[in-house]
Design a protein around this motif. Sequence first.
Motif, PDB file in Angstrom:
ATOM      1  N   ALA A  95      22.753  -8.859 -26.522  1.00  9.26           N
ATOM      2  CA  ALA A  95      22.225  -7.561 -26.114  1.00  9.26           C
ATOM      3  C   ALA A  95      23.290  -6.695 -25.462  1.00  9.26           C
ATOM      4  O   ALA A  95      23.220  -5.471 -25.518  1.00  9.26           O
ATOM      5  N   GLN A  96      24.286  -7.327 -24.857  1.00 10.94           N
ATOM      6  CA  GLN A  96      25.369  -6.579 -24.225  1.00 10.94           C
ATOM      7  C   GLN A  96      26.263  -5.911 -25.270  1.00 10.94           C
ATOM      8  O   GLN A  96      26.823  -4.848 -25.017  1.00 10.94           O
ATOM      9  N   HIS A  97      26.351  -6.511 -26.450  1.00  5.70           N
ATOM     10  CA  HIS A  97      27.274  -6.004 -27.470  1.00  5.70           C
ATOM     11  C   HIS A  97      26.585  -5.361 -28.662  1.00  5.70           C
ATOM     12  O   HIS A  97      27.260  -4.860 -29.567  1.00  5.70           O
ATOM     13  N   ALA A  98      25.246  -5.367 -28.696  1.00  8.35           N
ATOM     14  CA  ALA A  98      24.521  -4.755 -29.809  1.00  8.35           C
ATOM     15  C   ALA A  98      23.219  -4.175 -29.292  1.00  8.35           C
ATOM     16  O   ALA A  98      22.632  -4.696 -28.344  1.00  8.35           O
ATOM     17  N   LYS A  99      22.785  -3.094 -29.927  1.00  9.73           N
ATOM     18  CA  LYS A  99      21.530  -2.469 -29.508  1.00  9.73           C
ATOM     19  C   LYS A  99      20.717  -2.086 -30.740  1.00  9.73           C
ATOM     20  O   LYS A  99      21.284  -1.699 -31.776  1.00  9.73           O
ATOM     21  N   PRO A 100      19.384  -2.168 -30.638  1.00 11.18           N
ATOM     22  CA  PRO A 100      18.548  -1.750 -31.762  1.00 11.18           C
ATOM     23  C   PRO A 100      18.523  -0.225 -31.857  1.00 11.18           C
ATOM     24  O   PRO A 100      18.488   0.474 -30.843  1.00 11.18           O
ATOM     25  N   VAL A 101      18.545   0.280 -33.080  1.00  6.74           N
ATOM     26  CA  VAL A 101      18.577   1.722 -33.287  1.00  6.74           C
ATOM     27  C   VAL A 101      17.231   2.213 -33.806  1.00  6.74           C
ATOM     28  O   VAL A 101      16.600   3.078 -33.204  1.00  6.74           O
ATOM     29  N   THR A 102      16.774   1.674 -34.935  1.00 12.38           N
ATOM     30  CA  THR A 102      15.497   2.078 -35.525  1.00 12.38           C
ATOM     31  C   THR A 102      14.777   0.864 -36.083  1.00 12.38           C
ATOM     32  O   THR A 102      15.400  -0.154 -36.424  1.00 12.38           O
ATOM     33  N   LEU A 103      13.470   1.014 -36.220  1.00 10.28           N
ATOM     34  CA  LEU A 103      12.630   0.004 -36.868  1.00 10.28           C
ATOM     35  C   LEU A 103      11.666   0.747 -37.771  1.00 10.28           C
ATOM     36  O   LEU A 103      10.771   1.450 -37.300  1.00 10.28           O
ATOM     37  N   ARG A 104      11.870   0.614 -39.071  1.00  6.51           N
ATOM     38  CA  ARG A 104      11.010   1.273 -40.054  1.00  6.51           C
ATOM     39  C   ARG A 104      10.653   0.285 -41.150  1.00  6.51           C
ATOM     40  O   ARG A 104      11.533  -0.341 -41.732  1.00  6.51           O
ATOM     41  N   GLU A 105       9.359   0.170 -41.399  1.00  5.27           N
ATOM     42  CA  GLU A 105       8.829  -0.663 -42.482  1.00  5.27           C
ATOM     43  C   GLU A 105       9.385  -2.078 -42.439  1.00  5.27           C
ATOM     44  O   GLU A 105       9.741  -2.664 -43.457  1.00  5.27           O
ATOM     45  N   GLY A 106       9.517  -2.629 -41.254  1.00  2.30           N
ATOM     46  CA  GLY A 106       9.960  -4.006 -41.095  1.00  2.30           C
ATOM     47  C   GLY A 106      11.459  -4.200 -41.088  1.00  2.30           C
ATOM     48  O   GLY A 106      11.936  -5.319 -40.979  1.00  2.30           O
ATOM     49  N   GLU A 107      12.244  -3.138 -41.234  1.00  2.00           N
ATOM     50  CA  GLU A 107      13.708  -3.253 -41.228  1.00  2.00           C
ATOM     51  C   GLU A 107      14.237  -2.731 -39.890  1.00  2.00           C
ATOM     52  O   GLU A 107      14.055  -1.569 -39.544  1.00  2.00           O
ATOM     53  N   ALA A 116      33.871  -6.944 -35.167  1.00  2.00           N
ATOM     54  CA  ALA A 116      33.783  -8.393 -34.959  1.00  2.00           C
ATOM     55  C   ALA A 116      32.354  -8.791 -34.574  1.00  2.00           C
ATOM     56  O   ALA A 116      31.816  -9.785 -35.073  1.00  2.00           O
ATOM     57  N   TRP A 117      31.735  -8.023 -33.693  1.00  3.71           N
ATOM     58  CA  TRP A 117      30.350  -8.323 -33.316  1.00  3.71           C
ATOM     59  C   TRP A 117      29.398  -8.053 -34.469  1.00  3.71           C
ATOM     60  O   TRP A 117      28.386  -8.749 -34.623  1.00  3.71           O
ATOM     61  N   ALA A 118      29.673  -7.054 -35.298  1.00  6.15           N
ATOM     62  CA  ALA A 118      28.827  -6.800 -36.462  1.00  6.15           C
ATOM     63  C   ALA A 118      28.880  -7.997 -37.417  1.00  6.15           C
ATOM     64  O   ALA A 118      27.846  -8.443 -37.930  1.00  6.15           O
ATOM     65  N   THR A 119      30.060  -8.567 -37.620  1.00  3.00           N
ATOM     66  CA  THR A 119      30.195  -9.755 -38.470  1.00  3.00           C
ATOM     67  C   THR A 119      29.465 -10.939 -37.854  1.00  3.00           C
ATOM     68  O   THR A 119      28.771 -11.692 -38.548  1.00  3.00           O
ATOM     69  N   LEU A 123      26.181 -13.122 -39.349  1.00  6.97           N
ATOM     70  CA  LEU A 123      26.136 -14.577 -39.481  1.00  6.97           C
ATOM     71  C   LEU A 123      24.935 -15.173 -38.740  1.00  6.97           C
ATOM     72  O   LEU A 123      24.379 -16.187 -39.162  1.00  6.97           O
ATOM     73  N   LEU A 124      24.533 -14.556 -37.634  1.00  2.45           N
ATOM     74  CA  LEU A 124      23.406 -15.041 -36.836  1.00  2.45           C
ATOM     75  C   LEU A 124      22.063 -14.414 -37.241  1.00  2.45           C
ATOM     76  O   LEU A 124      21.073 -14.586 -36.548  1.00  2.45           O
ATOM     77  N   GLN A 125      22.057 -13.721 -38.353  1.00  7.86           N
ATOM     78  CA  GLN A 125      20.883 -12.943 -38.741  1.00  7.86           C
ATOM     79  C   GLN A 125      19.603 -13.784 -38.822  1.00  7.86           C
ATOM     80  O   GLN A 125      18.559 -13.395 -38.315  1.00  7.86           O
ATOM     81  N   VAL A 146      22.703  -4.685 -39.965  1.00 12.25           N
ATOM     82  CA  VAL A 146      23.689  -4.594 -38.891  1.00 12.25           C
ATOM     83  C   VAL A 146      24.727  -3.547 -39.269  1.00 12.25           C
ATOM     84  O   VAL A 146      25.304  -3.590 -40.357  1.00 12.25           O
ATOM     85  N   GLN A 147      24.955  -2.607 -38.338  1.00 16.78           N
ATOM     86  CA  GLN A 147      25.973  -1.580 -38.531  1.00 16.78           C
ATOM     87  C   GLN A 147      27.085  -1.784 -37.522  1.00 16.78           C
ATOM     88  O   GLN A 147      26.838  -2.197 -36.391  1.00 16.78           O
ATOM     89  N   GLY A 148      28.298  -1.484 -37.947  1.00 15.37           N
ATOM     90  CA  GLY A 148      29.434  -1.526 -37.034  1.00 15.37           C
ATOM     91  C   GLY A 148      29.518  -0.224 -36.262  1.00 15.37           C
ATOM     92  O   GLY A 148      28.642   0.642 -36.374  1.00 15.37           O
ATOM     93  N   PRO A 149      30.552  -0.077 -35.472  1.00 16.79           N
ATOM     94  CA  PRO A 149      30.698   1.168 -34.710  1.00 16.79           C
ATOM     95  C   PRO A 149      30.966   2.334 -35.646  1.00 16.79           C
ATOM     96  O   PRO A 149      31.555   2.172 -36.718  1.00 16.79           O
ATOM     97  N   SER A 150      30.546   3.506 -35.251  1.00 18.93           N
ATOM     98  CA  SER A 150      30.756   4.673 -36.103  1.00 18.93           C
ATOM     99  C   SER A 150      32.073   5.351 -35.728  1.00 18.93           C
ATOM    100  O   SER A 150      32.456   5.401 -34.559  1.00 18.93           O
ATOM    101  N   ALA A 151      32.770   5.859 -36.728  1.00 14.15           N
ATOM    102  CA  ALA A 151      34.044   6.544 -36.515  1.00 14.15           C
ATOM    103  C   ALA A 151      33.771   7.959 -36.015  1.00 14.15           C
ATOM    104  O   ALA A 151      32.718   8.521 -36.287  1.00 14.15           O
ATOM    105  N   PRO A 152      34.714   8.548 -35.299  1.00 14.07           N
ATOM    106  CA  PRO A 152      34.490   9.916 -34.819  1.00 14.07           C
ATOM    107  C   PRO A 152      34.481  10.903 -35.974  1.00 14.07           C
ATOM    108  O   PRO A 152      35.177  10.725 -36.980  1.00 14.07           O
TER     109      PRO A 152
END
Length: 171
Positions: A95-107, A116-119, A123-125, A146-152
């Motif tokens: 939870a410290q390194h990832a946060k939920p963004v949206t939940l739609r239709e079960g996704e 690195a945390w996205a990878t 693996l822990l999915q 899982v999404q990685g960080p977004s670029a500026p």
Amino acid sequence: MIDRLPEGLTGSDLARAALAAAREAAKSRKPARRSTAAVNRGRRRRWSGAGADDRDPQPLGRLVSRMAMDRGWSEQLSGGQVFAKWPQLVGAEVAQHAKPVTLREGELVVQAESTAWATQLRLLQRQLLQQIAKGVGPNVVKRLKVQGPSAPNWRFGPLHAPGRGPRDTYG
């Protein structure tokens, strides 16, 4: 009824005589027929007494959950529990390194703070889906994206010049 009362009574004697006359009149009357609606109702209303009853005051949480079930809000509320209980569902470190963004239709879309945390989350999915299902119920979250960080984004405003932007001036 009043014409049957004896003469000369006052106070409590008059009240007793009136009560006795009313009882006599009630005994002489035929019992009223119950309507079909009253017969079909079957159960007569009584005081709740010492046992629990639907008419007793109810806890607010029970009333709200019953209202949510009646109106079909259960799915949205359980989806909100994923966001509210995120650290308890996936653990403090994740939870410290990832946060939920949206939940739609079960996704559930989760954004990680680094690639690195996205990878690691990919693996822990399977384990994360099991923990979420155990915490908020089955079929609330069916897939995890899982999404990685977004670029500026270097494009500001409605107009922009084509090309790479400020990176092409660095040499």
